[in-house]
Design a protein around this motif. Structure first.
Motif, PDB file in Angstrom:
ATOM      1  N   ALA A   1       0.839  -1.201   0.000  1.00 10.09           N
ATOM      2  CA  ALA A   1       0.000   0.000   0.000  1.00 10.09           C
ATOM      3  C   ALA A   1       0.878   1.256   0.000  1.00 10.09           C
ATOM      4  CB  ALA A   1      -0.924   0.003   1.213  1.00 10.09           C
TER       5      ALA A   1
ATOM      6  N   ASP B   1       2.149   1.647  -3.387  1.00  9.82           N
ATOM      7  CA  ASP B   1       1.101   2.116  -4.300  1.00  9.82           C
ATOM      8  C   ASP B   1       0.879   3.633  -4.172  1.00  9.82           C
ATOM      9  OD1 ASP B   1       0.670  -0.401  -5.302  1.00  9.82           O
ATOM     10  OD2 ASP B   1      -1.119  -0.805  -4.107  1.00  9.82           O
ATOM     11  N   VAL B   2       0.903   4.157  -2.955  1.00 15.36           N
ATOM     12  CA  VAL B   2       0.608   5.591  -2.805  1.00 15.36           C
ATOM     13  C   VAL B   2       1.829   6.460  -3.098  1.00 15.36           C
ATOM     14  CG1 VAL B   2      -1.216   5.138  -1.125  1.00 15.36           C
ATOM     15  CG2 VAL B   2       1.019   5.869  -0.306  1.00 15.36           C
TER      16      VAL B   2
ATOM     17  N   GLN C   1      -6.672   2.863 -11.226  1.00 16.42           N
ATOM     18  CA  GLN C   1      -7.107   1.489 -10.954  1.00 16.42           C
ATOM     19  C   GLN C   1      -6.472   0.927  -9.680  1.00 16.42           C
ATOM     20  OE1 GLN C   1      -6.670  -1.398 -14.180  1.00 16.42           O
ATOM     21  NE2 GLN C   1      -7.820  -0.022 -15.511  1.00 16.42           N
TER      22      GLN C   1
ATOM     23  N   GLU D   1      -7.910   2.654  -6.648  1.00 17.26           N
ATOM     24  CA  GLU D   1      -9.292   2.233  -6.403  1.00 17.26           C
ATOM     25  C   GLU D   1      -9.297   0.850  -5.743  1.00 17.26           C
ATOM     26  OE1 GLU D   1     -11.667   1.744  -9.920  1.00 17.26           O
ATOM     27  OE2 GLU D   1     -13.484   1.299  -8.760  1.00 17.26           O
ATOM     28  N   ARG D   2      -8.459  -0.011  -6.253  1.00 18.20           N
ATOM     29  CA  ARG D   2      -8.360  -1.381  -5.742  1.00 18.20           C
ATOM     30  C   ARG D   2      -7.972  -1.405  -4.255  1.00 18.20           C
ATOM     31  NH1 ARG D   2      -3.926  -4.480  -5.426  1.00 18.20           N
ATOM     32  NH2 ARG D   2      -4.382  -6.669  -5.048  1.00 18.20           N
ATOM     33  N   ASP D   3      -7.104  -0.472  -3.861  1.00 16.47           N
ATOM     34  CA  ASP D   3      -6.676  -0.393  -2.460  1.00 16.47           C
ATOM     35  C   ASP D   3      -7.705   0.295  -1.564  1.00 16.47           C
ATOM     36  OD1 ASP D   3      -4.288  -1.620  -3.024  1.00 16.47           O
ATOM     37  OD2 ASP D   3      -3.046   0.165  -2.833  1.00 16.47           O
ATOM     38  N   GLY D   4      -8.759   0.832  -2.180  1.00 14.06           N
ATOM     39  CA  GLY D   4      -9.794   1.484  -1.381  1.00 14.06           C
ATOM     40  C   GLY D   4      -9.508   2.931  -1.045  1.00 14.06           C
ATOM     41  N   PHE D   5      -8.640   3.593  -1.830  1.00 22.09           N
ATOM     42  CA  PHE D   5      -8.321   4.995  -1.563  1.00 22.09           C
ATOM     43  C   PHE D   5      -9.210   5.950  -2.358  1.00 22.09           C
ATOM     44  CE2 PHE D   5      -3.937   3.086  -0.891  1.00 22.09           C
ATOM     45  CZ  PHE D   5      -4.094   3.010   0.484  1.00 22.09           C
TER      46      PHE D   5
END
Lengths: 132, 132
Positions: free
Chosen positions: A28, A31-32, A71, A74-78
């Motif tokens: 995560a 990803d960010v 994508q 979004e998948r990580d819920g952010f």
């Protein structure tokens, strides 16, 4: 004698660690902080955006990279992707509450670096190594 | 009538903006969020490290990538590289005061993501898209 561990899978209080390669928090974190993700989160911290407006805000990002970035986030819920039924239909992106919190921390980092830009410039000028 | 601007180069209060492609703050932001840079800064936030110990702490980084990462962060003024004259001589890396502040903001981000790991996992499970 200590209690034996219950036989029901991993304990729920396993400690997260961004340094551990298999930890969700590490992926995560990656990803960010990924190439276009941080700027995308900073942009959405200002409010919801449609794809093209977001692409203009995140100067230099290609359509493909922005699409992949959105994508993953979004998948990580952010963030959420909402298709607004209008003529023509449009797609809007907005941060989730968790995404807002993440973006807030990134904004604090960006604020610091904006403030420190002259100091970074001086360091680069004084640095004996080659230029980027 | 407004005072004419003094003829001594750009005004010192030019606003920094991480969204602007030519701004120092943007390249500094990219440098500290680069693939291995954030974890390296987080490690050095814990204290000074020698190269090999740092490489073990930042799980998964190659010698070459760590070396490049350290060079970029040194050039920006976030860390110092000190050669300690001992037998054998050793090289130690430590954050500058500015590097400490940057690493502190990254730590705040990492703390949030460590705490939010279960929420991110749930989001990934529920997400209809393909896995990473």
């Amino acid at each position: 004698m200590p209690e034996p561990l219950p036989d029901e899978g991993p304990p729920s209080d396993l400690v997260s660690d961004v340094f551990a390669r298999d930890c969700t928090s590490r992926s995560a974190f990656e990803d960010v902080t990924a190439k276009w993700a941080s700027l995308t989160l900073l942009a959405l911290h200002e409010g919801g955006y449609r794809f093209n407006a977001l692409r203009r805000r995140v100067e230099g990002v290609s359509e493909k990279m922005l699409s992949q970035t959105l994508q993953a986030l979004e998948r990580d819920g952010f963030l959420t992707r909402e298709v607004v039924t209008a003529i023509p239909p449009r797609v809007e992106y907005a941060l989730t509450p968790l995404g807002q919190r993440v973006a807030g921390r990134l904004r604090a980092l960006a604020d610091l670096l904006e403030e420190a830009a002259p100091e970074v410039e001086r360091a680069r000028e004084e640095h004996p190594g080659r230029a980027r």
